[in-house]
Scaffold this active site. Structure first.
Site, PDB file in Angstrom:
ATOM      1  N   GLY A  43      -3.821  -9.375  -5.313  1.00 23.32           N
ATOM      2  CA  GLY A  43      -3.180  -9.110  -6.596  1.00 23.32           C
ATOM      3  C   GLY A  43      -3.851  -7.975  -7.337  1.00 23.32           C
ATOM      4  N   GLU A 142      -2.087 -15.488  -2.175  1.00 28.07           N
ATOM      5  CA  GLU A 142      -3.460 -15.971  -2.350  1.00 28.07           C
ATOM      6  C   GLU A 142      -3.575 -16.860  -3.585  1.00 28.07           C
ATOM      7  OE1 GLU A 142      -6.270 -12.693  -0.113  1.00 28.07           O
ATOM      8  OE2 GLU A 142      -5.911 -12.401  -2.248  1.00 28.07           O
ATOM      9  N   ALA A 253      -4.689  -1.672   2.908  1.00 26.80           N
ATOM     10  CA  ALA A 253      -3.515  -0.841   3.196  1.00 26.80           C
ATOM     11  C   ALA A 253      -2.218  -1.525   2.782  1.00 26.80           C
ATOM     12  CB  ALA A 253      -3.477  -0.484   4.680  1.00 26.80           C
ATOM     13  N   GLY A 254      -2.087  -2.810   3.086  1.00 22.64           N
ATOM     14  CA  GLY A 254      -0.875  -3.532   2.719  1.00 22.64           C
ATOM     15  C   GLY A 254      -0.695  -3.630   1.218  1.00 22.64           C
ATOM     16  N   ASP A 255      -1.792  -3.814   0.509  1.00 26.66           N
ATOM     17  CA  ASP A 255      -1.723  -3.907  -0.945  1.00 26.66           C
ATOM     18  C   ASP A 255      -1.326  -2.575  -1.562  1.00 26.66           C
ATOM     19  OD1 ASP A 255      -2.626  -6.543  -0.688  1.00 26.66           O
ATOM     20  OD2 ASP A 255      -4.726  -5.915  -0.786  1.00 26.66           O
ATOM     21  N   ARG A 288     -10.207   5.741   3.954  1.00 25.51           N
ATOM     22  CA  ARG A 288     -11.334   5.542   3.038  1.00 25.51           C
ATOM     23  C   ARG A 288     -11.858   4.120   3.160  1.00 25.51           C
ATOM     24  NH1 ARG A 288      -8.101   7.994  -2.225  1.00 25.51           N
ATOM     25  NH2 ARG A 288      -8.031  10.150  -1.514  1.00 25.51           N
TER      26      ARG A 288
END
Length: 305
Positions: A43, A142, A253-255, A288
């Site tokens: 989040g 989550e 990456a997904g976030d 990164r």
């Protein structure tokens, strides 16, 4: 017209990361790793992404009344995230994630949810939807599923677009899925949702069709270096390529993808354009280290979307 806000409801963690030659197998100890700490949580990562890419981010999360929670809140405020509806838990610690990253940038993560597991439906105040110009809601898994269900139902009542990032993979009821406008699983999560092993674009198409039959209008399956697959509400497929980069850490990456997707949609971009924007942002992030430290700013994306 006033720019609509994006409400992100989800987790806040402190990430404790070790870079190692490879991810150990059960019972194995690997020496020679490098350790660092970083602010994270799905989040929180998505909220920071929204803010850095120019969106109006409203974050609802529950943190512990401890040093980690206080540091996180201070960082969110520095990012320009609206935090008035965040909550502090006096009985549970802030969430912590233990992350191992190998030489290829792949990761293995264990999360101690702490206060995140105690974000309750009643913590999502009705006044949020009355006082703020919310256009999009972005959630992950989550936090408790009953809280997710309450939030998506509330969003539906207010005609707010719901984006659900079904991570980590959990079993989702039709009661939740019917309120979701866009679901964004990766290959593993799409496999869990559909029962189809997703390993390429062909199997991703099969999985997307099954997921859509469960009530979700639009499906976007993220496929790492293969790009992303869209199945839209008109039952049309679009394959979206992604730039080839050298990945060093795929942790957030997904976030980043989901936060960028929400920003582009809030700017009235169509779904394929928004997914292309999200792919670009995610591709930058994997070059990164860290979670929030890897999130790009708007001026780093090109061409401007």
């Amino acid at each position: 017209m006033k720019k609509q806000s994006i409400i992100i409801i989800g987790s806040t963690n402190i990430d404790m990361v070790i870079k190692a030659p490879r991810i150990p197998v059960p019972g194995e100890t690997i020496l020679g790793g490098t350790f660092f700490m970083n602010s994270g949580g799905k989040g929180a990562n998505q909220a920071v992404t929204v803010a850095r890419l120019g969106g109006n981010a409203v974050f609802v999360s529950k943190i512990g009344n401890d040093i980690f929670g206080k540091q996180s809140l201070e960082l969110f405020q520095k990012e320009g995230i609206y935090t008035a509806y965040m909550l502090s838990d006096n009985h549970h610690s802030s969430g912590v994630a233990l992350i191992t990253v190998d030489e290829k940038g792949e990761n293995s993560i264990v999360v101690a949810s702490g206060a995140n597991a105690h974000l309750k439906p009643e913590d999502i105040a009705d006044v949020i939807f009355e006082d703020l110009n919310i256009g999009i809601m972005l959630l992950q898994l989550e936090i408790p599923l009953d809280t997710v269900q309450h939030a998506v139902q509330k969003a539906s009542e207010k005609n707010i677009i719901v984006i659900l990032n079904p991570a980590p993979a959990r079993t989702l009821s039709s009661t939740i899925l019917k309120y979701v406008d866009i679901i964004t699983p990766n290959a593993t999560e799409a496999t869990h949702l559909s029962g189809i092993e997703v390993k390429d674009m062909t199997t991703a198409r099969e999985a997307a069709l099954i997921i859509q039959k469960k009530g979700v209008k639009n499906i976007v399956i993220t496929m790492g270096e293969q790009g992303a697959l869209i199945l839209d509400s008109n039952h049309l497929f679009t394959e979206m390529p992604v730039a080839k980069v050298k990945a060093v850490d795929t942790t957030a990456a997904g976030d980043v993808f989901n936060g960028a997707l929400a920003v582009a949609l809030s700017e009235q971009k169509d779904l394929p354009t928004a997914v292309a924007f999200a792919c670009q942002a995610a591709a930058i992030s994997v070059t990164r280290w860290g979670a929030q430290s890897s999130i790009p700013y708007r001026n780093e994306l090109y061409p401007e979307v």
